[in-house]
Design a protein around this motif. Sequence first.
Motif, short mmCIF file in Angstrom:
data_model
loop_
_atom_site.label_atom_id
_atom_site.label_comp_id
_atom_site.label_asym_id
_atom_site.label_seq_id
_atom_site.Cartn_x
_atom_site.Cartn_y
_atom_site.Cartn_z
N ARG A 84 0.84 -1.21 0.00
CA ARG A 84 0.00 0.00 0.00
C ARG A 84 0.87 1.25 0.00
NH1 ARG A 84 -2.98 -3.18 3.73
NH2 ARG A 84 -2.04 -2.04 5.49
N ALA A 85 1.92 1.23 0.79
CA ALA A 85 2.82 2.38 0.83
C ALA A 85 3.56 2.55 -0.49
CB ALA A 85 3.82 2.22 1.98
N ALA A 86 3.94 1.45 -1.10
CA ALA A 86 4.64 1.50 -2.38
C ALA A 86 3.74 2.06 -3.47
CB ALA A 86 5.14 0.11 -2.77
N LEU A 87 2.46 1.73 -3.42
CA LEU A 87 1.53 2.20 -4.44
C LEU A 87 1.50 3.73 -4.51
CD1 LEU A 87 -0.58 1.10 -6.49
CD2 LEU A 87 -2.31 1.53 -4.73
N ALA A 88 1.71 4.38 -3.39
CA ALA A 88 1.71 5.85 -3.36
C ALA A 88 2.88 6.43 -4.15
CB ALA A 88 1.76 6.34 -1.91
N GLN A 89 3.87 5.58 -4.47
CA GLN A 89 5.04 6.03 -5.23
C GLN A 89 4.85 5.84 -6.74
OE1 GLN A 89 7.84 7.29 -3.74
NE2 GLN A 89 7.19 6.94 -1.62
N VAL A 90 3.69 5.34 -7.14
CA VAL A 90 3.44 5.04 -8.55
C VAL A 90 2.49 6.10 -9.13
CG1 VAL A 90 2.52 3.34 -10.19
CG2 VAL A 90 3.70 2.58 -8.11
N GLU A 91 2.80 6.54 -10.36
CA GLU A 91 1.97 7.52 -11.05
C GLU A 91 1.49 6.94 -12.37
OE1 GLU A 91 4.15 11.09 -11.55
OE2 GLU A 91 4.61 11.32 -9.41
N PRO A 92 0.28 7.29 -12.80
CA PRO A 92 -0.21 6.83 -14.09
C PRO A 92 0.76 7.21 -15.22
CG PRO A 92 -1.98 7.84 -12.85
CD PRO A 92 -0.72 8.13 -12.09
N GLY A 93 0.89 6.31 -16.17
CA GLY A 93 1.75 6.56 -17.32
C GLY A 93 3.19 6.10 -17.14
N GLN A 94 3.53 5.63 -15.95
CA GLN A 94 4.90 5.21 -15.70
C GLN A 94 5.19 3.79 -16.20
OE1 GLN A 94 5.45 5.78 -11.42
NE2 GLN A 94 6.61 7.66 -11.82
N ALA A 95 6.48 3.54 -16.36
CA ALA A 95 6.97 2.17 -16.53
C ALA A 95 7.48 1.71 -15.18
CB ALA A 95 8.09 2.12 -17.56
N VAL A 96 6.83 0.70 -14.63
CA VAL A 96 7.12 0.21 -13.28
C VAL A 96 7.78 -1.16 -13.39
CG1 VAL A 96 6.10 -0.50 -11.08
CG2 VAL A 96 5.17 1.47 -12.32
N MET A 97 8.89 -1.33 -12.69
CA MET A 97 9.60 -2.60 -12.69
C MET A 97 9.42 -3.28 -11.34
SD MET A 97 13.58 -3.26 -13.83
CE MET A 97 13.29 -2.72 -15.52
N LEU A 98 9.05 -4.57 -11.37
CA LEU A 98 8.87 -5.36 -10.15
C LEU A 98 9.82 -6.54 -10.17
CD1 LEU A 98 4.97 -5.67 -9.98
CD2 LEU A 98 6.39 -3.93 -8.90
N ASP A 99 10.45 -6.83 -9.05
CA ASP A 99 11.28 -8.03 -8.96
C ASP A 99 10.41 -9.25 -8.71
OD1 ASP A 99 10.59 -7.90 -6.28
OD2 ASP A 99 12.65 -8.00 -5.54
N ASP A 100 11.04 -10.38 -8.39
CA ASP A 100 10.30 -11.63 -8.23
C ASP A 100 9.86 -11.90 -6.80
OD1 ASP A 100 12.75 -12.04 -7.09
OD2 ASP A 100 13.21 -13.91 -8.12
N SER A 101 9.93 -10.89 -5.93
CA SER A 101 9.63 -11.10 -4.51
C SER A 101 8.13 -11.24 -4.28
CB SER A 101 10.17 -9.93 -3.68
OG SER A 101 9.48 -8.73 -4.02
N THR A 102 7.78 -11.84 -3.14
CA THR A 102 6.36 -11.94 -2.77
C THR A 102 5.80 -10.56 -2.43
OG1 THR A 102 7.02 -12.49 -0.50
CG2 THR A 102 6.53 -14.32 -1.97
N THR A 103 6.64 -9.65 -1.93
CA THR A 103 6.18 -8.29 -1.66
C THR A 103 5.89 -7.57 -2.96
OG1 THR A 103 7.65 -8.31 0.27
CG2 THR A 103 6.66 -6.21 -0.32
#
Length: 258
Positions: A84-103
Amino acid sequence: MKADARRDEIADYIMQAGQARIEDLVAHFGVSRMTIHRHVDRLAHQGVLRKLHGTVTVQPSGLYESAFRYRETVGKAEKAALARAALAQVEPGQAVMLDDSTTGAALADLLAGVRPLTVITNGLVSTNRLIDIDEIEVLCLGGTYHRTFNAFIGLTTERAVAALRANVFFCSASAVEGGTAFIQDAQVTKVKQAMMAAASRRILLLDSSKFGKVALNVFAELTAFDVVLATDRLADTVRADLLARGVPLSITRTGRTS
């Protein structure tokens, strides 16, 4: 019972118990030691379980990561708060990279609330959770599939990452000691480091169980991240130490009642 179904039952049993002796498995499943050894050896070969001196375990160590299926059951409240806290760091239109973690997978569950997005990931769980969502373009990094991590890793994955650029990278680590983050597996470490190099902003998500531990491979110094997100379950002494080291620490509430 078919062999695959029996192995799934054994894996589920160990994941709930954390670990068990071979004798316990023989008694619980009512089969021979030879049968249990055969199933456990197969699960160990797949990276789901580890067999150590007559004991079968899914618990991580400094050398071995536990299976994704097990890690997903641990620390759910903290991972949800971090997501939930991480989501606040995301903005529409971005390219978001996620690793393979469960988080990272927990964050993937929330990304539909911030669209449109391009999501780049080597995690199969995150990929599957996002591929059918409108206005989210999923770029799944290829490579060698590894069952333990439920993800793609290896040189092919690293090369794919190097050809891309993301606005923000979200990741986790296996362990943190002092001001350093660690990962058990060398190939996983290399992929995460390649992702860091391919992102403009880097955000590390850490539940409290990761602190005060080490693993075999150095991932990165905590000061290399733009934000290090942890929860309010982090000990005050650890918090103070991280801040004294100049770590960009941000604490998020878990909503705990005690």
